[in-house]
Design an enzyme around this catalytic site. Structure first.
Site, PDB file in Angstrom:
ATOM      1  N   ALA A 181      36.084  36.474  31.639  1.00  0.00           N
ATOM      2  CA  ALA A 181      36.609  37.387  30.620  1.00  0.00           C
ATOM      3  C   ALA A 181      35.485  38.262  30.089  1.00  0.00           C
ATOM      4  CB  ALA A 181      37.225  36.579  29.484  1.00  0.00           C
ATOM      5  N   CYS A 190      35.936  51.169  42.544  1.00  0.00           N
ATOM      6  CA  CYS A 190      37.003  50.612  43.388  1.00  0.00           C
ATOM      7  C   CYS A 190      38.225  50.110  42.625  1.00  0.00           C
ATOM      8  CB  CYS A 190      36.432  49.482  44.230  1.00  0.00           C
ATOM      9  SG  CYS A 190      35.029  50.040  45.193  1.00  0.00           S
TER      10      CYS A 190
END
Ligand code: UGA
Length: 418
Positions: A249, A257
């Site tokens: 996280a 990308c």
């Protein structure tokens, strides 16, 4: 084999070096004369660990660079299209470089070759590329797709130890030539159609982006109930059906990308009449994550950042790269300054006006960790504390050990952990 990599950007350069390392005769071809002249002198134009070493070994031997299509394509057996596919404002890809490359290749083919699309393109692009080549040559060729799964910062290692090698082919001959190119590489080979190969690439990036957004949404839950997202991710990852990777996280994903590929898949789905609402939410969670973090900092300072000096550590979209594309740092800095903070920033590779993190942290009201460079874990925190005006750490990547930082006398705020 005689290989040409058309396009000497990030994917093209790594492919050139790795194919040369595998013993092939490789030519890197690009229309950018400045870039090619630097490459010819051995100046590697991107920051990628291990690349310079491979260049040193092969340049001038079985690795060469040129701007001439006729020189590069003379006798070429396998031609990899590695040109850029920049995003358009509606999220779709601009394929003009791929199509231009196809036309130029066709005009210079001297004998049978396999033309392989390595650039990330929507499925069905192969059909268009095939048509363009057919229109411009009488020479026999095959078209194929061979997506790459390289991560910036570890691309050379990834290319030498691939998790999988995908051949999207239409003929047995193309398959056998591609097998020959890759025969010295370990890793499972999957042979599919070009359409499946291209969808595999999209699906992979969309799945990884989904995992990151999922864990980030869970981190918000963890904050609410006082849980620790690292423990939650560890427990989740122990399920062998889920696995533990890509569950970190933080500020969310950036780079050239994941954002681009999720937008492209959403927009490609739309052309097929499908509303990929699910992925829109993945993208939304990723965008909201920056605001969530900045809001936490704002609340920490009692609702206002006016007059606060905050130091952003890390500008690149992730460690071990100088790539700033879609980097979270730009958004974080934008939000902080809009809220009235003065921001100083330092990155080990991207140049700023500061020589080191200590200088950037002097008189600061808060260290805002955005990119988890190793260098930032090795700081002398006793010195940092003395230099800062106030000992506050806002950790956008859950990089530091909260307990350790608190023991050193810092106030610590992470994402989904305290
Ligand atoms: C990604 C894929 O990992 C490659 O397999 C793929 O080939 C490549 O895109 C591509 O399409 O060319 P890359 O963009 O280099 O590679 O970077 P990643 O290491 O995947 O990280 C992407 C972003 O996700 C970073 O901003 C990183 O900080 C973030 N991230 C990653 C998280 O926020 N949490 C995680 O758990 C993992």
């Amino acid at each position: 084999m005689k290989i040409v990599c058309l396009g000497t950007g990030y994917v093209g350069l790594v492919s050139c070096a790795v194919f040369a390392h595998l013993g092939h005769e490789v030519i890197g071809l690009d229309i950018d004369e400045k870039k090619i002249s630097r490459l010819k002198k051995g100046q590697v134009t991107i920051y990628e660990p291990g690349l310079e070493e491979l260049f040193g070994k092969h340049l001038g031997k079985n690795l060469e660079f040129t701007t001439s299509y006729s020189e590069a394509l003379k006798g070429a057996e396998v031609i990899f299209i590695c040109v850029g596919t920049p995003p358009k404002s509606d999220g779709s890809y601009d394929l003009k470089y791929v199509f231009a490359a196809a036309e130029s290749i066709a005009k210079h083919l001297t004998g049978y070759a396999v033309v392989v699309i390595k650039s990330t393109v929507p499925p069905l692009t192969t059909t268009k590329v095939k048509e363009i080549i057919q229109k411009n040559t009488g020479v026999d060729f095959d078209i194929a797709s061979n997506p790459e799964f390289l991560r910036e910062g570890s691309a050379v290692n990834d290319a030498l130890h691939p998790s999988r090698i995908i051949f999207g082919v239409e003929t047995k001959k193309a398959e056998s030539w591609l097998r020959q190119v890759h025969k010295k590489l370990p890793g499972p080979v999957l042979v599919t159609t070009p359409q499946s190969a291209q969808l595999i690439k999209y699906a992979s990036n969309a799945m990884l982006a989904t995992r990151i957004s999922f864990v980030n949404a869970m981190a918000i839950m963890a904050d609410q109930v006082g849980a620790d997202i690292k423990d939650v991710a560890a427990g989740l990852g122990l399920d062998p059906r889920i696995g533990s990777s890509f569950l970190e996280a933080g500020l969310g994903y950036g780079g050239s990308c994941f954002p681009k590929d999720t937008w492209a898949l959403i927009s490609f789905a739309k052309t097929l009449g499908y509303d990929f609402n699910f992925l829109k939410q993945v993208d939304q969670v990723n965008n909201d994550q920056v605001d969530y973090f900045v809001n936490k900092i704002k609340l920490f300072f009692g609702g206002s950042l006016k007059g606060k000096l905050l130091t952003v550590l890390g500008l690149a979209f992730k460690p071990n790269t100088d790539d700033l594309r879609e980097a979270r740092s730009a958004l974080v800095i934008d939000r902080l300054t809009k809220l009235g903070a003065v921001v100083h920033a330092y990155d080990p590779v991207v140049k700023t006006k500061f020589d080191d993190a200590y200088q950037a942290l002097t008189n600061s009201d808060g260290l805002v960790l955005v990119t988890e460079w190793q260098e930032f874990s090795e700081l002398n925190f006793k010195r940092v504390k003395k230099l800062m005006r106030r000992p506050n750490i806002f950790d956008g990547r859950n990089f530091y050990d909260p307990e350790k930082m608190k023991k050193l006398g810092f106030n610590y705020l992470g994402i989904g952990q305290r």
